[in-house]
Design an enzyme around this catalytic site. Sequence first.
Site, PDB file in Angstrom:
ATOM      1  N   LYS A  64       0.798  -1.241   0.000  1.00 27.67           N
ATOM      2  CA  LYS A  64       0.000   0.000   0.000  1.00 27.67           C
ATOM      3  C   LYS A  64       0.829   1.289   0.000  1.00 27.67           C
ATOM      4  O   LYS A  64       0.397   2.296  -0.541  1.00 27.67           O
ATOM      5  CB  LYS A  64      -0.917   0.020   1.226  1.00 27.67           C
ATOM      6  CG  LYS A  64      -2.167  -0.813   1.088  1.00 27.67           C
ATOM      7  CD  LYS A  64      -2.970  -0.680   2.371  1.00 27.67           C
ATOM      8  CE  LYS A  64      -4.401  -1.084   2.195  1.00 27.67           C
ATOM      9  NZ  LYS A  64      -5.233  -0.719   3.340  1.00 27.67           N
ATOM     10  N   ASP A  77     -10.320   3.700   1.632  1.00 25.13           N
ATOM     11  CA  ASP A  77     -10.631   3.323   3.020  1.00 25.13           C
ATOM     12  C   ASP A  77     -11.450   4.390   3.752  1.00 25.13           C
ATOM     13  O   ASP A  77     -12.286   4.064   4.603  1.00 25.13           O
ATOM     14  CB  ASP A  77      -9.338   3.063   3.804  1.00 25.13           C
ATOM     15  CG  ASP A  77      -8.700   1.732   3.418  1.00 25.13           C
ATOM     16  OD1 ASP A  77      -9.427   0.836   2.975  1.00 25.13           O
ATOM     17  OD2 ASP A  77      -7.468   1.598   3.561  1.00 25.13           O
TER      18      ASP A  77
END
Length: 273
Positions: A67, A103
């Site tokens: 990520k 997210d």
Amino acid sequence: MSTLKAGVIGYPIHHSKSPIIHGHWIEEYDLTGTYETIEIAPENLKEDIQKLVDQGFHGFNATIPHKENIMALCDEVDETAKAIGAVNTILIKDRKLFGSNTDVFGFIQNIKQEVPHFDFKNKRAVVLGAGGAARAIVYAFKQEDVSEIIITNRTREKAESLIELAPDQVRVIDWESREDALKGADLLVNTTPLGMEGQLALELDLTQLPTHALVSDIVYTPLMTDLLSDAKAQGNDIVTGIGMLLHQARPAFEKWTGILPDVDDVLIKKVLS
Ligand code: ATR
């Protein structure tokens, strides 16, 4: 659209639930295509991503441990991902990589769907933990005009590194004093792995937490963590962790297909079974 080619990269990756989620939507919206798990070791990241571009992928998700490192390989990174320092969704267009982070959307939309009457504005939130998930959640709270964000973490310095995300809202308190932070809180979220199957228990007495407070856990194995069952027993509204995972996948699917899909009970059951 042409046949969808998408997937999720990680290392290891076999545990990922993303193929179930995206596979469900491919079927539900009558599309053709595949969404697969793609194991990429950290040292091969650059070359293996190039292979996905060459193979005509529309995009992919990135999970642990990619990520952060994937950011440097993107041609463009959106504001949210830059602020959080992590990209979890990549759109490939004209052989260019566009990175974003879904997210924040996932966390907020899950709460909005599960507890529609909850209003974030001018509320006091308590965040347990200060890892990647906490960064996204603190950023989400700032976007939703939460007025006070109290972060408590085992390693205090790590909590302090989140102040830059919302300097006017964040206050850090010691992990040992976490129960004091519950006094007057409107929202409590656990972003640590404590309470997860195979991990240590989260030790937290909720007596000081007002019963109007909303309690959310990002742990979803088990779905009903001790934190959530204690909160429920006290009369608090609760939000389980599975929804964030499902809702963060929605904008990714939209980027590749143009369709913003829904999270329904059928999908939740599939992912939990
Ligand atoms: P993610 O990026 O997925 O959020 P992470 O970076 O591993 O995960 O963060 C997990 C958080 O849970 C961290 O804030 C961690 O505390 P430290 O900063 O002190 O490492 C916290 N955490 C993990 N295990 C813990 C434990 N046994 N007790 C208290 N906090 C714990």
